[in-house]
Design a protein around this motif. Structure first.
Motif, PDB file in Angstrom:
ATOM      1  N   ALA A 102       0.898  -1.066   0.007  1.00 20.55           N
ATOM      2  CA  ALA A 102       0.029  -0.024  -0.003  1.00 20.55           C
ATOM      3  C   ALA A 102       0.852   1.325  -0.006  1.00 20.55           C
ATOM      4  CB  ALA A 102      -1.199   0.019   1.008  1.00 20.55           C
ATOM      5  N   VAL A 103       2.199   1.349   0.601  1.00 16.68           N
ATOM      6  CA  VAL A 103       2.739   2.331   0.932  1.00 16.68           C
ATOM      7  C   VAL A 103       3.897   2.676  -0.185  1.00 16.68           C
ATOM      8  CG1 VAL A 103       4.679   1.484   2.408  1.00 16.68           C
ATOM      9  CG2 VAL A 103       4.050   3.801   2.676  1.00 16.68           C
ATOM     10  N   VAL A 104       4.199   1.447  -0.968  1.00 13.89           N
ATOM     11  CA  VAL A 104       5.253   1.534  -2.054  1.00 13.89           C
ATOM     12  C   VAL A 104       4.710   2.649  -3.156  1.00 13.89           C
ATOM     13  CG1 VAL A 104       5.847   0.311  -3.992  1.00 13.89           C
ATOM     14  CG2 VAL A 104       6.291  -0.724  -1.927  1.00 13.89           C
ATOM     15  N   PRO A 105       3.678   2.697  -3.646  1.00 14.49           N
ATOM     16  CA  PRO A 105       3.555   3.798  -4.673  1.00 14.49           C
ATOM     17  C   PRO A 105       3.514   5.221  -4.017  1.00 14.49           C
ATOM     18  CG  PRO A 105       1.669   2.243  -4.657  1.00 14.49           C
ATOM     19  CD  PRO A 105       2.305   1.812  -3.637  1.00 14.49           C
ATOM     20  N   VAL A 106       3.430   5.615  -2.657  1.00 12.86           N
ATOM     21  CA  VAL A 106       3.395   6.513  -2.088  1.00 12.86           C
ATOM     22  C   VAL A 106       5.060   7.093  -2.200  1.00 12.86           C
ATOM     23  CG1 VAL A 106       3.377   8.262   0.203  1.00 12.86           C
ATOM     24  CG2 VAL A 106       1.331   6.633  -0.713  1.00 12.86           C
ATOM     25  N   LEU A 107       5.680   6.006  -1.676  1.00 14.16           N
ATOM     26  CA  LEU A 107       7.172   6.024  -1.416  1.00 14.16           C
ATOM     27  C   LEU A 107       7.872   6.485  -2.870  1.00 14.16           C
ATOM     28  CD1 LEU A 107       8.091   3.307   1.190  1.00 14.16           C
ATOM     29  CD2 LEU A 107       7.874   5.774   1.512  1.00 14.16           C
ATOM     30  N   ILE A 108       7.281   5.611  -4.114  1.00 11.87           N
ATOM     31  CA  ILE A 108       8.004   5.818  -5.135  1.00 11.87           C
ATOM     32  C   ILE A 108       7.850   7.357  -5.723  1.00 11.87           C
ATOM     33  CG2 ILE A 108       8.022   5.309  -7.531  1.00 11.87           C
ATOM     34  CD1 ILE A 108       7.516   2.269  -6.821  1.00 11.87           C
ATOM     35  N   LEU A 109       6.393   7.856  -5.546  1.00 13.38           N
ATOM     36  CA  LEU A 109       6.277   9.191  -5.971  1.00 13.38           C
ATOM     37  C   LEU A 109       6.923  10.222  -5.094  1.00 13.38           C
ATOM     38  CD1 LEU A 109       2.087   8.885  -6.143  1.00 13.38           C
ATOM     39  CD2 LEU A 109       3.995   9.082  -8.149  1.00 13.38           C
ATOM     40  N   LEU A 110       7.127   9.758  -3.818  1.00 10.22           N
ATOM     41  CA  LEU A 110       8.218  10.589  -3.031  1.00 10.22           C
ATOM     42  C   LEU A 110       9.585  10.858  -3.593  1.00 10.22           C
ATOM     43  CD1 LEU A 110       8.714  12.498  -0.374  1.00 10.22           C
ATOM     44  CD2 LEU A 110       9.135  10.212   0.656  1.00 10.22           C
ATOM     45  N   GLY A 111      10.110   9.586  -4.078  1.00  6.43           N
ATOM     46  CA  GLY A 111      11.418   9.705  -4.496  1.00  6.43           C
ATOM     47  C   GLY A 111      11.239  10.463  -6.065  1.00  6.43           C
ATOM     48  N   VAL A 112      10.438  10.086  -6.884  1.00  6.31           N
ATOM     49  CA  VAL A 112      10.107  10.966  -8.163  1.00  6.31           C
ATOM     50  C   VAL A 112      10.159  12.479  -7.778  1.00  6.31           C
ATOM     51  CG1 VAL A 112       8.863  11.451  -9.988  1.00  6.31           C
ATOM     52  CG2 VAL A 112       9.353   9.020  -9.130  1.00  6.31           C
ATOM     53  N   ALA A 113       9.555  12.925  -6.707  1.00  6.16           N
ATOM     54  CA  ALA A 113       9.178  14.126  -6.649  1.00  6.16           C
ATOM     55  C   ALA A 113      10.693  14.721  -5.917  1.00  6.16           C
ATOM     56  CB  ALA A 113       8.320  14.443  -5.535  1.00  6.16           C
ATOM     57  N   LEU A 114      11.497  14.051  -5.250  1.00  8.25           N
ATOM     58  CA  LEU A 114      12.546  14.470  -4.745  1.00  8.25           C
ATOM     59  C   LEU A 114      13.858  14.708  -5.991  1.00  8.25           C
ATOM     60  CD1 LEU A 114      12.955  12.316  -1.665  1.00  8.25           C
ATOM     61  CD2 LEU A 114      13.019  14.886  -1.955  1.00  8.25           C
ATOM     62  N   VAL A 115      13.642  13.776  -7.105  1.00 13.57           N
ATOM     63  CA  VAL A 115      14.398  13.723  -8.221  1.00 13.57           C
ATOM     64  C   VAL A 115      14.084  15.106  -8.838  1.00 13.57           C
ATOM     65  CG1 VAL A 115      15.042  12.671 -10.212  1.00 13.57           C
ATOM     66  CG2 VAL A 115      14.838  11.295  -8.278  1.00 13.57           C
ATOM     67  N   THR A 257       5.943   4.740 -14.149  1.00 12.77           N
ATOM     68  CA  THR A 257       5.651   3.540 -14.840  1.00 12.77           C
ATOM     69  C   THR A 257       5.322   2.243 -13.604  1.00 12.77           C
ATOM     70  OG1 THR A 257       6.888   3.867 -16.898  1.00 12.77           O
ATOM     71  CG2 THR A 257       6.160   1.700 -16.428  1.00 12.77           C
ATOM     72  N   ALA A 258       6.206   2.495 -12.645  1.00 14.72           N
ATOM     73  CA  ALA A 258       6.149   1.543 -11.626  1.00 14.72           C
ATOM     74  C   ALA A 258       4.899   1.676 -10.731  1.00 14.72           C
ATOM     75  CB  ALA A 258       7.331   1.580 -10.693  1.00 14.72           C
ATOM     76  N   VAL A 259       4.568   2.949 -10.644  1.00 14.46           N
ATOM     77  CA  VAL A 259       3.276   3.189  -9.695  1.00 14.46           C
ATOM     78  C   VAL A 259       2.039   2.998 -10.519  1.00 14.46           C
ATOM     79  CG1 VAL A 259       1.955   5.288  -8.986  1.00 14.46           C
ATOM     80  CG2 VAL A 259       4.270   5.490  -8.504  1.00 14.46           C
ATOM     81  N   ALA A 260       2.088   3.019 -11.936  1.00 17.89           N
ATOM     82  CA  ALA A 260       0.826   2.530 -12.804  1.00 17.89           C
ATOM     83  C   ALA A 260       0.874   1.360 -12.756  1.00 17.89           C
ATOM     84  CB  ALA A 260       1.137   3.153 -13.897  1.00 17.89           C
ATOM     85  N   VAL A 261       1.969   0.398 -12.623  1.00 20.39           N
ATOM     86  CA  VAL A 261       1.836  -1.012 -12.572  1.00 20.39           C
ATOM     87  C   VAL A 261       1.200  -1.334 -11.387  1.00 20.39           C
ATOM     88  CG1 VAL A 261       3.234  -2.893 -12.422  1.00 20.39           C
ATOM     89  CG2 VAL A 261       3.703  -1.332 -14.441  1.00 20.39           C
ATOM     90  N   ILE A 262       1.686  -0.946 -10.348  1.00 22.13           N
ATOM     91  CA  ILE A 262       1.341  -1.431  -8.877  1.00 22.13           C
ATOM     92  C   ILE A 262      -0.210  -0.990  -8.889  1.00 22.13           C
ATOM     93  CG2 ILE A 262       1.382  -0.841  -6.418  1.00 22.13           C
ATOM     94  CD1 ILE A 262       4.411  -0.339  -6.926  1.00 22.13           C
ATOM     95  N   VAL A 263      -0.469   0.390  -9.231  1.00 24.55           N
ATOM     96  CA  VAL A 263      -2.024   0.492  -9.112  1.00 24.55           C
ATOM     97  C   VAL A 263      -3.003  -0.317  -9.802  1.00 24.55           C
ATOM     98  CG1 VAL A 263      -3.534   2.503  -9.303  1.00 24.55           C
ATOM     99  CG2 VAL A 263      -1.451   3.088  -8.460  1.00 24.55           C
ATOM    100  N   VAL A 264      -2.590  -0.562 -11.181  1.00 24.24           N
ATOM    101  CA  VAL A 264      -3.508  -1.334 -11.886  1.00 24.24           C
ATOM    102  C   VAL A 264      -3.546  -2.853 -11.702  1.00 24.24           C
ATOM    103  CG1 VAL A 264      -3.440  -2.466 -14.329  1.00 24.24           C
ATOM    104  CG2 VAL A 264      -3.001   0.020 -13.979  1.00 24.24           C
ATOM    105  N   SER A 265      -2.420  -3.319 -11.117  1.00 23.57           N
ATOM    106  CA  SER A 265      -2.273  -4.595 -10.591  1.00 23.57           C
ATOM    107  C   SER A 265      -3.257  -4.687  -9.174  1.00 23.57           C
ATOM    108  CB  SER A 265      -0.918  -5.340 -10.358  1.00 23.57           C
ATOM    109  OG  SER A 265      -0.403  -4.598  -9.477  1.00 23.57           O
TER     110      SER A 265
END
Length: 265
Positions: A102-115, A257-265
């Protein structure tokens, strides 16, 4: 896993090792690749953390000239960063797998935002240093930096994407050194946090009944490690010449792309 899939993971390891040495967001390359190959999220995270350790060590070695004269500072920060990494790894293993998913998409988005925000952050850090009138090697470490290193260690032990970016933000604001010397410190801290987390994953996954979806996959670890070592040396040697915009764009695309894959699956 097919030979073509292993090749894709190997190339992702090279990219992650290179980016980790220069930017600090390589997990946003290898972790989504593992997910795309059908690896369960917790297993992917555990295997990825272990696999990237040799690459971080290679990057730290490549920055050994920048680490000269910083032994005391590095050792002090390692205590806090490593303690945080232990806590983060334990949280990963003890919390329900569903919580991690559940938290992975949030963490990935946080990482993307930081980048995405990294250039602005770098400019702000440089401007702050100029206002303080400091020069590399002559500044002290702010009192709050060890606590912040502990917090980034927790984050790194639990997931780790953009841990290096977080550390560069912390170090750049709180330590009066050049960004290249801070990058050397970052590589050491990330390598140790990932290594400690990996050791805990191995030890505790054998003691606790975590199921097949929360185990270290040694084949994946080996493939990522070989690629990450190549990338680590590459990043330390020529990474500063690579277009930063291209690196950030790649990370952002893969992360989204990772966030999209997780949400869709």
């Amino acid at each position: 896993m097919s030979a073509l899939e292993l090749l894709a993971l190997f190339l992702a390891g090279i990219g992650a090792g290179t980016i980790n040495a220069v930017v600090g967001s390589g997990t946003l390359i290898t972790f989504p690749t593992l997910l795309a190959l059908g690896v369960p999220p917790v297993t992917a995270n555990m295997s990825n953390s272990l696999g990237l350790v040799p690459g971080s060590v290679a990057g730290a070695w490549g920055y050994r000239a920048e680490l000269a004269g910083q032994r005391r500072r590095v050792l002090r920060l390692l205590v806090f960063s490593t303690t945080g990494g232990v806590l983060g790894a334990v949280l990963l293993l003890l919390l329900p797998p569903g919580a991690f998913e559940a938290v992975v998409p949030v963490l990935i988005l946080l990482g993307v935002a930081l980048v995405i925000l990294q250039p602005r952050l770098a400019r702000a850090v440089a401007a702050r240093a100029e206002r303080r009138g400091t020069t590399p090697g002559q500044g002290d470490t702010a009192w709050w930096v060890p606590a912040a290193a502990f917090a980034t260690g927790v984050y790194g032990g639990y997931f780790g994407a953009a841990q290096g970016v977080l550390l560069m933000g912390v170090l750049g604001i709180g330590v009066a050194e050049s960004l290249q010397r801070l990058n050397g410190i970052k590589n050491v801290l990330v390598a140790v946090v990932n290594g400690v987390a990996g050791v805990l994953f191995i030890a505790l996954s054998g003691l606790l009944d975590l199921g097949d979806d929360a185990q270290v996959d040694w084949l994946l670890v080996a493939v990522i490690a070989v690629g990450a070592v190549i990338g680590g040396f590459l990043g330390a040697a020529v990474g500063r010449r690579l277009p930063p915009l291209a690196l950030r764009a790649t990370i952002v695309v893969v992360g989204l792309t990772a966030v999209a894959v997780i949400v869709v699956s």
